[in-house]
Write an enzyme that holds these catalytic residues in place. Sequence first.
Site, PDB file in Angstrom:
ATOM      1  N   ARG A   9       0.594  -1.334  -0.050  1.00  0.00           N
ATOM      2  CA  ARG A   9      -0.080  -0.036  -0.108  1.00  0.00           C
ATOM      3  C   ARG A   9       0.887   1.233   0.076  1.00  0.00           C
ATOM      4  O   ARG A   9       0.386   2.297  -0.298  1.00  0.00           O
ATOM      5  CB  ARG A   9      -1.203   0.040   1.301  1.00  0.00           C
ATOM      6  CG  ARG A   9      -2.096  -1.430   0.770  1.00  0.00           C
ATOM      7  CD  ARG A   9      -3.112  -1.088   1.926  1.00  0.00           C
ATOM      8  NE  ARG A   9      -2.479  -1.714   3.150  1.00  0.00           N
ATOM      9  CZ  ARG A   9      -2.395  -3.104   3.504  1.00  0.00           C
ATOM     10  NH1 ARG A   9      -2.882  -3.831   2.492  1.00  0.00           N
ATOM     11  NH2 ARG A   9      -1.777  -3.329   4.571  1.00  0.00           N
ATOM     12  N   GLU A  21       4.303  -9.810  14.340  1.00  0.00           N
ATOM     13  CA  GLU A  21       3.620 -10.408  15.531  1.00  0.00           C
ATOM     14  C   GLU A  21       3.551 -11.741  15.078  1.00  0.00           C
ATOM     15  O   GLU A  21       3.334 -12.596  16.261  1.00  0.00           O
ATOM     16  CB  GLU A  21       2.172  -9.833  15.705  1.00  0.00           C
ATOM     17  CG  GLU A  21       2.108  -8.397  15.821  1.00  0.00           C
ATOM     18  CD  GLU A  21       1.549  -7.709  14.448  1.00  0.00           C
ATOM     19  OE1 GLU A  21       0.572  -7.649  14.097  1.00  0.00           O
ATOM     20  OE2 GLU A  21       2.513  -7.380  13.473  1.00  0.00           O
TER      21      GLU A  21
END
Length: 183
Positions: A70, A107
């Site tokens: 993005r 994560e």
Amino acid sequence: MSGNKQEEDPRINGIKTKIRVVPDFPKKGIMFQDITTVLLDPKAFKDTIDLFVERYRDKNISVVAGIEARGFLFGPPIALAIGAKFVPLRKPKKLPGETIFEEYELEYGNDRLEMHVGAVEAGDRALVVDDLIATGGTLCAAINLLERVGAEVVECACVIELPELKGRQRLKGKPLCMLVEYR
């Protein structure tokens, strides 16, 4: 625009209202901030680009480094408007030719960013662009990659910040400009 909590520009609220929040995507418990709805609104998309261009026009930026994927949406129009080159920072094995890379932790695993050798040179003044900062791992990898070749990272720019994930604290003291904050 925030970095130093400047007086809020009325365009920012228009952008914020166009961001769609998608619950439980890509997995349960995640409130995904979807910027594709900003892209569907020409005014909101233009306002997003204009706000960044106004901020960086006179900062002598020579390279805008956009993070896959993005960052590729916002980086090129900013680079064109301020007269800088655009350099894509890509996921592994997406760039043809010789690359250098920086690995980083997510994560839920590891990833890496790659950049063409020679795309950024020592002395370049770089702006790093992505859509969102969460934990800051990807932006930190981008900073490390650019600094390894001798570029000066002037600032990082994101449309959205999730401040509760404390990504800003991982940016090696580099300033962060974001338009919309979600708590």
